[in-house]
Design a protein around this motif. Structure first.
Motif, PDB file in Angstrom:
ATOM      1  N   SER A 116       0.567  -1.182  -0.097  1.00  0.00           N
ATOM      2  CA  SER A 116      -0.028  -0.100  -0.053  1.00  0.00           C
ATOM      3  C   SER A 116       1.100   1.013  -0.116  1.00  0.00           C
ATOM      4  CB  SER A 116      -0.870  -0.117   1.263  1.00  0.00           C
ATOM      5  OG  SER A 116      -1.896  -1.141   1.308  1.00  0.00           O
ATOM      6  N   ASP A 117       0.368   2.243  -0.623  1.00  0.00           N
ATOM      7  CA  ASP A 117       1.047   3.560  -0.757  1.00  0.00           C
ATOM      8  C   ASP A 117       2.505   3.541  -1.137  1.00  0.00           C
ATOM      9  OD1 ASP A 117      -1.078   4.792   0.701  1.00  0.00           O
ATOM     10  OD2 ASP A 117      -0.516   3.966   2.368  1.00  0.00           O
ATOM     11  N   SER A 118       2.661   2.616  -2.196  1.00  0.00           N
ATOM     12  CA  SER A 118       4.210   2.645  -2.675  1.00  0.00           C
ATOM     13  C   SER A 118       4.350   2.919  -4.165  1.00  0.00           C
ATOM     14  CB  SER A 118       4.375   0.630  -2.605  1.00  0.00           C
ATOM     15  OG  SER A 118       3.653  -0.123  -3.369  1.00  0.00           O
ATOM     16  N   VAL A 119       3.303   3.167  -5.007  1.00  0.00           N
ATOM     17  CA  VAL A 119       3.434   3.555  -6.239  1.00  0.00           C
ATOM     18  C   VAL A 119       3.334   4.906  -6.568  1.00  0.00           C
ATOM     19  CG1 VAL A 119       2.732   2.550  -8.679  1.00  0.00           C
ATOM     20  CG2 VAL A 119       2.514   1.049  -6.745  1.00  0.00           C
ATOM     21  N   ASP A 120       4.232   5.242  -7.558  1.00  0.00           N
ATOM     22  CA  ASP A 120       4.036   6.662  -7.834  1.00  0.00           C
ATOM     23  C   ASP A 120       2.871   6.830  -8.950  1.00  0.00           C
ATOM     24  OD1 ASP A 120       5.977   8.190  -6.165  1.00  0.00           O
ATOM     25  OD2 ASP A 120       7.085   6.520  -7.240  1.00  0.00           O
ATOM     26  N   ILE A 121       3.024   5.978  -9.918  1.00  0.00           N
ATOM     27  CA  ILE A 121       2.160   6.151 -11.125  1.00  0.00           C
ATOM     28  C   ILE A 121       1.732   4.800 -11.760  1.00  0.00           C
ATOM     29  CG2 ILE A 121       2.070   6.754 -13.836  1.00  0.00           C
ATOM     30  CD1 ILE A 121       4.222   8.989 -13.144  1.00  0.00           C
ATOM     31  N   VAL A 122       0.540   4.651 -11.712  1.00  0.00           N
ATOM     32  CA  VAL A 122      -0.423   3.490 -12.575  1.00  0.00           C
ATOM     33  C   VAL A 122      -0.999   3.709 -13.739  1.00  0.00           C
ATOM     34  CG1 VAL A 122      -1.990   1.659 -12.081  1.00  0.00           C
ATOM     35  CG2 VAL A 122      -0.717   2.345  -9.978  1.00  0.00           C
ATOM     36  N   THR A 123      -0.549   2.950 -14.763  1.00  0.00           N
ATOM     37  CA  THR A 123      -0.826   3.278 -16.046  1.00  0.00           C
ATOM     38  C   THR A 123      -1.605   1.939 -16.482  1.00  0.00           C
ATOM     39  OG1 THR A 123       1.031   2.435 -17.316  1.00  0.00           O
ATOM     40  CG2 THR A 123       0.860   4.949 -16.864  1.00  0.00           C
ATOM     41  N   CYS A 124      -2.893   2.184 -17.452  1.00  0.00           N
ATOM     42  CA  CYS A 124      -3.547   1.408 -18.147  1.00  0.00           C
ATOM     43  C   CYS A 124      -3.676   1.503 -19.578  1.00  0.00           C
ATOM     44  CB  CYS A 124      -4.887   1.013 -17.536  1.00  0.00           C
ATOM     45  SG  CYS A 124      -5.024   0.234 -15.989  1.00  0.00           S
ATOM     46  N   SER A 125      -2.807   1.023 -20.237  1.00  0.00           N
ATOM     47  CA  SER A 125      -2.761   1.382 -21.715  1.00  0.00           C
ATOM     48  C   SER A 125      -3.479   0.365 -22.600  1.00  0.00           C
ATOM     49  CB  SER A 125      -1.006   1.254 -22.329  1.00  0.00           C
ATOM     50  OG  SER A 125      -1.164   1.609 -23.671  1.00  0.00           O
ATOM     51  N   GLN A 126      -4.782   0.891 -23.033  1.00  0.00           N
ATOM     52  CA  GLN A 126      -5.590   0.080 -23.814  1.00  0.00           C
ATOM     53  C   GLN A 126      -6.014  -1.038 -23.330  1.00  0.00           C
ATOM     54  OE1 GLN A 126      -5.014   0.621 -28.409  1.00  0.00           O
ATOM     55  NE2 GLN A 126      -2.843   0.931 -27.803  1.00  0.00           N
ATOM     56  N   SER A 127      -6.202  -1.040 -21.815  1.00  0.00           N
ATOM     57  CA  SER A 127      -6.640  -2.023 -21.138  1.00  0.00           C
ATOM     58  C   SER A 127      -7.735  -2.037 -20.040  1.00  0.00           C
ATOM     59  CB  SER A 127      -5.338  -2.920 -20.471  1.00  0.00           C
ATOM     60  OG  SER A 127      -4.725  -1.936 -19.598  1.00  0.00           O
ATOM     61  N   PHE A 128      -7.898  -0.542 -19.380  1.00  0.00           N
ATOM     62  CA  PHE A 128      -8.812  -0.395 -18.437  1.00  0.00           C
ATOM     63  C   PHE A 128     -10.153  -0.880 -18.849  1.00  0.00           C
ATOM     64  CE2 PHE A 128     -11.264   2.686 -15.838  1.00  0.00           C
ATOM     65  CZ  PHE A 128     -10.858   2.010 -14.561  1.00  0.00           C
ATOM     66  N   HIS A 129     -10.868  -0.637 -19.868  1.00  0.00           N
ATOM     67  CA  HIS A 129     -12.045  -1.398 -20.714  1.00  0.00           C
ATOM     68  C   HIS A 129     -12.248  -2.768 -20.220  1.00  0.00           C
ATOM     69  CE1 HIS A 129      -9.621  -1.282 -23.839  1.00  0.00           C
ATOM     70  NE2 HIS A 129     -10.542  -2.240 -24.479  1.00  0.00           N
TER      71      HIS A 129
END
Length: 281
Positions: A116-129
């Motif tokens: 928990s509280d360890s990540v600066d940026i989370v991305t979902c590239s063409q995947s969140f849907h």
């Protein structure tokens, strides 16, 4: 005998399996994430990220972007074929040339093996849907540090080219969905959430203090083979082809002929438009 661990609740096996078997074509034809993404998200973060996590990373087309720009980068992917391609590409760097800060793991968007509280940026590239949004956003918010940024970004399909070709593309996608509705029972079909609703879901989650949509584009070299290959890499078309159906064959042949006529052997710059929805914790 131990089998594969169970898929966590709120994950769809049909969604995961939709991308089995065409990892090579996906990696070959799909756009790579443009570098402007680093500039945008790092500006919101306010510093160089220590840890970036790319969820639903596929073959790593968006993950590798971050290797020079973050201290540590992890790509998370549930599909074994997509993950194997990402790992294969990493191995091909060789021990000395491979980015030492980049890794790929099998995992799920709502059950990340991160503190928990360890990540600066989370991305979902063409995947969140493809992800159940409520449990996914809750898990991403758990992992993000205060001030951390979540970004879901997608390309607009089809890539802009010419009216007749784009109309043919749309008809081909629609027909693929219609064919799948005949071939696959409703309960076994993959389900995706409307991309246009991403921002509203981020806002409604209550996990983020700030959210907005950003639109940008990138120009990429494209010839007829790539344009057709990118079209055929779309999940609905691939699902029909994997079922052994020939119902799209004539449409694909006509689409291919139209694209080849347009490009006439040329490699052209084609615009890839992106829509990014962000939430900052």
């Amino acid at each position: 005998m131990s089998g594969q661990p169970p898929i966590p609740t709120n994950n769809s096996k049909s969604n995961i399996d939709r991308f089995l078997g065409f990892q090579h074509e996906y990696d070959r034809y799909r756009p790579q994430a443009p570098a402007v993404i680093i500039d945008l998200l790092t500006a919101y973060l306010g510093s160089r990220p220590s840890l970036v996590v790319d969820v639903g990373c596929g073959t790593g087309l968006s993950t590798v972007l971050w290797a020079p720009a973050a201290d540590s980068v992890i790509g998370v992917e549930p599909n074994p074929d997509m993950l194997s391609k990402a790992l294969e590409k990493l191995d091909k760097h060789g021990d000395e040339a491979a980015p030492q800060n980049l890794s790929f793991v099998q995992g799920y968007s709502n059950q990340l093996q991160l503190e928990s509280d360890s990540v600066d940026i989370v991305t979902c590239s063409q995947s969140f849907h493809w992800m159940e949004p409520v449990s996914t956003l809750q898990e991403i918010a758990r992992c993000l540090r205060v001030g951390g940024v979540f970004a879901a970004y997608d390309c607009d399909w089809p890539l802009p080219l010419q009216q007749d070709i784009e109309l043919r593309y749309n008809r081909l996608i629609t027909k693929a969905d219609d064919v799948l509705s005949q071939l696959v029972p409703a309960e076994e079909r993959a389900h995706k959430w409307d991309k246009a609703g991403h921002l509203a879901r981020i806002e409604a989650s209550g996990w983020f203090s700030f959210s907005r949509e950003i639109v940008f584009h990138n120009n990429e070299a494209c010839d007829a083979e790539r344009y057709v290959g990118l079209t055929l890499s779309q999940g609905g078309i691939q699902a029909v082809l994997k079922h052994g159906s020939s119902l799209l064959d004539a449409d694909i042949a006509e689409f291919t002929a139209a694209v080849e006529q347009y490009f006439q052997g040329r490699t052209l710059k084609v615009m890839v438009s992106y829509r990014m929805r962000i939430g900052q914790k």
